[in-house]
Design a protein around this motif. Sequence first.
Motif, PDB file in Angstrom:
ATOM      1  N   ILE A 181       0.894  -1.169   0.104  1.00  0.00           N
ATOM      2  CA  ILE A 181       0.043  -0.052  -0.005  1.00  0.00           C
ATOM      3  C   ILE A 181       0.996   1.234   0.070  1.00  0.00           C
ATOM      4  CG2 ILE A 181      -1.674   1.249   1.425  1.00  0.00           C
ATOM      5  CD1 ILE A 181      -2.702  -1.242   2.498  1.00  0.00           C
ATOM      6  N   LEU A 182       1.892   1.353   0.690  1.00  0.00           N
ATOM      7  CA  LEU A 182       2.846   2.353   0.895  1.00  0.00           C
ATOM      8  C   LEU A 182       3.810   2.557  -0.179  1.00  0.00           C
ATOM      9  CD1 LEU A 182       3.874   2.220   4.661  1.00  0.00           C
ATOM     10  CD2 LEU A 182       2.291   3.705   3.751  1.00  0.00           C
ATOM     11  N   ALA A 183       4.082   1.469  -0.850  1.00  0.00           N
ATOM     12  CA  ALA A 183       4.863   1.361  -2.158  1.00  0.00           C
ATOM     13  C   ALA A 183       3.833   2.183  -3.090  1.00  0.00           C
ATOM     14  CB  ALA A 183       5.224   0.233  -2.570  1.00  0.00           C
ATOM     15  N   ALA A 184       2.793   1.799  -3.259  1.00  0.00           N
ATOM     16  CA  ALA A 184       1.877   2.070  -4.257  1.00  0.00           C
ATOM     17  C   ALA A 184       1.546   3.610  -4.144  1.00  0.00           C
ATOM     18  CB  ALA A 184       0.396   1.410  -4.304  1.00  0.00           C
ATOM     19  N   LEU A 185       1.373   4.356  -2.838  1.00  0.00           N
ATOM     20  CA  LEU A 185       1.150   5.873  -2.630  1.00  0.00           C
ATOM     21  C   LEU A 185       2.279   6.448  -2.976  1.00  0.00           C
ATOM     22  CD1 LEU A 185      -0.695   5.562   0.880  1.00  0.00           C
ATOM     23  CD2 LEU A 185      -1.604   6.495  -1.372  1.00  0.00           C
ATOM     24  N   TYR A 186       3.657   6.023  -2.434  1.00  0.00           N
ATOM     25  CA  TYR A 186       4.702   6.972  -2.501  1.00  0.00           C
ATOM     26  C   TYR A 186       5.351   6.894  -3.907  1.00  0.00           C
ATOM     27  CZ  TYR A 186       4.556   8.718   2.167  1.00  0.00           C
ATOM     28  OH  TYR A 186       4.017   9.298   3.350  1.00  0.00           O
ATOM     29  N   PHE A 187       5.410   5.573  -4.508  1.00  0.00           N
ATOM     30  CA  PHE A 187       6.238   5.298  -5.505  1.00  0.00           C
ATOM     31  C   PHE A 187       5.438   5.079  -6.854  1.00  0.00           C
ATOM     32  CE2 PHE A 187       9.169   3.745  -2.301  1.00  0.00           C
ATOM     33  CZ  PHE A 187       9.946   4.915  -2.273  1.00  0.00           C
ATOM     34  N   GLY A 188       3.904   4.906  -6.622  1.00  0.00           N
ATOM     35  CA  GLY A 188       3.278   4.655  -7.918  1.00  0.00           C
ATOM     36  C   GLY A 188       2.637   5.729  -8.611  1.00  0.00           C
ATOM     37  N   GLY A 189       3.168   7.122  -8.138  1.00  0.00           N
ATOM     38  CA  GLY A 189       2.418   8.435  -8.786  1.00  0.00           C
ATOM     39  C   GLY A 189       1.247   8.763  -8.185  1.00  0.00           C
ATOM     40  N   VAL A 190       0.896   8.144  -7.017  1.00  0.00           N
ATOM     41  CA  VAL A 190      -0.505   8.509  -6.071  1.00  0.00           C
ATOM     42  C   VAL A 190      -0.208   9.667  -5.344  1.00  0.00           C
ATOM     43  CG1 VAL A 190      -2.280   7.815  -4.815  1.00  0.00           C
ATOM     44  CG2 VAL A 190      -1.237   6.203  -6.593  1.00  0.00           C
ATOM     45  N   LEU A 191       0.710   9.763  -4.652  1.00  0.00           N
ATOM     46  CA  LEU A 191       0.881  10.864  -3.421  1.00  0.00           C
ATOM     47  C   LEU A 191       1.883  11.802  -3.957  1.00  0.00           C
ATOM     48  CD1 LEU A 191       0.049  11.002  -0.319  1.00  0.00           C
ATOM     49  CD2 LEU A 191       2.439  10.186   0.147  1.00  0.00           C
ATOM     50  N   GLU A 192       1.327  13.006  -3.887  1.00  0.00           N
ATOM     51  CA  GLU A 192       2.034  14.121  -4.284  1.00  0.00           C
ATOM     52  C   GLU A 192       3.138  14.659  -3.115  1.00  0.00           C
ATOM     53  OE1 GLU A 192       2.747  15.966  -7.029  1.00  0.00           O
ATOM     54  OE2 GLU A 192       1.159  15.083  -8.496  1.00  0.00           O
ATOM     55  N   HIS A 193       4.373  14.282  -3.192  1.00  0.00           N
ATOM     56  CA  HIS A 193       5.319  14.707  -2.003  1.00  0.00           C
ATOM     57  C   HIS A 193       6.678  15.124  -2.639  1.00  0.00           C
ATOM     58  CE1 HIS A 193       7.602  10.719  -2.128  1.00  0.00           C
ATOM     59  NE2 HIS A 193       6.583  10.510  -2.829  1.00  0.00           N
ATOM     60  N   ASP A 194       7.455  15.822  -1.711  1.00  0.00           N
ATOM     61  CA  ASP A 194       8.943  16.225  -1.983  1.00  0.00           C
ATOM     62  C   ASP A 194       9.859  15.991  -0.985  1.00  0.00           C
ATOM     63  OD1 ASP A 194      10.991  17.092  -3.153  1.00  0.00           O
ATOM     64  OD2 ASP A 194      10.359  19.346  -3.318  1.00  0.00           O
ATOM     65  N   PRO A 195      10.513  14.780  -0.984  1.00  0.00           N
ATOM     66  CA  PRO A 195      11.499  14.563   0.142  1.00  0.00           C
ATOM     67  C   PRO A 195      12.465  15.686   0.398  1.00  0.00           C
ATOM     68  CG  PRO A 195      11.334  12.630  -1.449  1.00  0.00           C
ATOM     69  CD  PRO A 195      10.720  13.950  -2.232  1.00  0.00           C
ATOM     70  N   ARG A 196      12.815  16.600  -0.592  1.00  0.00           N
ATOM     71  CA  ARG A 196      13.475  17.602  -0.476  1.00  0.00           C
ATOM     72  C   ARG A 196      12.949  18.874   0.276  1.00  0.00           C
ATOM     73  NH1 ARG A 196      14.517  18.416  -6.677  1.00  0.00           N
ATOM     74  NH2 ARG A 196      12.173  17.997  -6.333  1.00  0.00           N
ATOM     75  N   LEU A 200      -0.137  -4.617  -6.858  1.00  0.00           N
ATOM     76  CA  LEU A 200       0.293  -3.079  -6.801  1.00  0.00           C
ATOM     77  C   LEU A 200      -0.329  -2.123  -7.943  1.00  0.00           C
ATOM     78  CD1 LEU A 200       4.010  -3.998  -5.877  1.00  0.00           C
ATOM     79  CD2 LEU A 200       2.575  -2.149  -4.902  1.00  0.00           C
ATOM     80  N   ASP A 201      -0.483  -2.917  -9.186  1.00  0.00           N
ATOM     81  CA  ASP A 201      -1.218  -2.152 -10.401  1.00  0.00           C
ATOM     82  C   ASP A 201      -2.640  -1.687  -9.948  1.00  0.00           C
ATOM     83  OD1 ASP A 201       1.060  -2.517 -11.966  1.00  0.00           O
ATOM     84  OD2 ASP A 201       0.265  -4.186 -12.893  1.00  0.00           O
ATOM     85  N   ALA A 202      -3.337  -2.773  -8.952  1.00  0.00           N
ATOM     86  CA  ALA A 202      -4.746  -2.547  -8.827  1.00  0.00           C
ATOM     87  C   ALA A 202      -4.598  -1.408  -7.841  1.00  0.00           C
ATOM     88  CB  ALA A 202      -5.476  -3.789  -8.071  1.00  0.00           C
ATOM     89  N   LEU A 203      -3.817  -1.654  -6.773  1.00  0.00           N
ATOM     90  CA  LEU A 203      -3.725  -0.363  -5.568  1.00  0.00           C
ATOM     91  C   LEU A 203      -3.562   1.066  -6.421  1.00  0.00           C
ATOM     92  CD1 LEU A 203      -1.316  -2.245  -3.055  1.00  0.00           C
ATOM     93  CD2 LEU A 203      -3.919  -1.498  -2.564  1.00  0.00           C
ATOM     94  N   VAL A 204      -2.607   0.965  -7.272  1.00  0.00           N
ATOM     95  CA  VAL A 204      -2.384   2.314  -7.781  1.00  0.00           C
ATOM     96  C   VAL A 204      -3.483   2.732  -8.493  1.00  0.00           C
ATOM     97  CG1 VAL A 204      -1.118   3.550  -9.699  1.00  0.00           C
ATOM     98  CG2 VAL A 204       0.056   2.204  -8.086  1.00  0.00           C
TER      99      VAL A 204
END
Length: 279
Positions: free
Chosen positions: A36-51, A211-215
């Motif tokens: 779930i977290l991989a889909a959010l953070y690396f699947g293009g779902v969650l807008e975020h900026d580590p910097r 993962l595809d379905a989650l995204v």
Amino acid sequence: MTELERRANDMRADIVRMIAEAGSGHPGGSLSCADILAALYFGGVLEHDPRNPQWEGRDRFILAKGHAAPALYAVLAQAGYFPREELATLRKLGSRLQGHPDSNQVPGVEVSTGSLGQGLSVAAGAAAGLKLDGAPQTVFALLGDGECQEGQVWEAAMFAAHRQLDNLVAVVDRNGLQIDGRTCDVCDPGDLGAKFAAFGWDAAEVDGHDLDALVAVLGAAKAGRDGRPHAVIARTVKGKGVPFMENEAGWHGKAPNAEQAAEALAALEGGAGKESIRG
């Protein structure tokens, strides 16, 4: 393996390593929500900026099931919020990576959580605030299914529907187990999708390890602005990826010893390849 699968598998390896090193922690529910977290953070779902963790344009993620902090730390480290080597300090004296996430110390942690039942209320408040500001961002909250036995969850659900918080997405890690055993034996939450729908939410179910379905489902929930908050019931396996931990309530809050950790990492390594798992 796809890039997302590698990310999730490496997160699971980090979860096993850090809990084994700490000698305490919650592996079962951390492993179940890694996809779930991989889909959010690396699947293009969650807008975020580590910097820029406090970037105003970011979506908000709140880990309501705060005891799954190792999963959150694993995804934040992979995303670049702090060095991956720091994961080895989990639960150690002086470490900012506490047993439950601390928003005052860890970049990328929106809210200090751990008292079950409160996370959805905080998420609903954040979503309401964004609505008042006319801001377009989305708030995601990850709940445990055992956590849904808490009455405050349903107070928040009622509030969110009444306020038409269609910028709120609640994801339930539906692994069917909690510290005392099966959720259906402890206090059966029943059909959670139907319950959220009865409270006026848009509800969807998904394989929490696809993962595809989650995204796709999480992306659709984020895009859906029809006046209803969104619930995604993710069917998962507690301890996913480590055969001897899977579907075992005893691994809710118990650290593996050195031998068990080696066995767990060998199983994960067999699914990902040595270069990825050790990277």
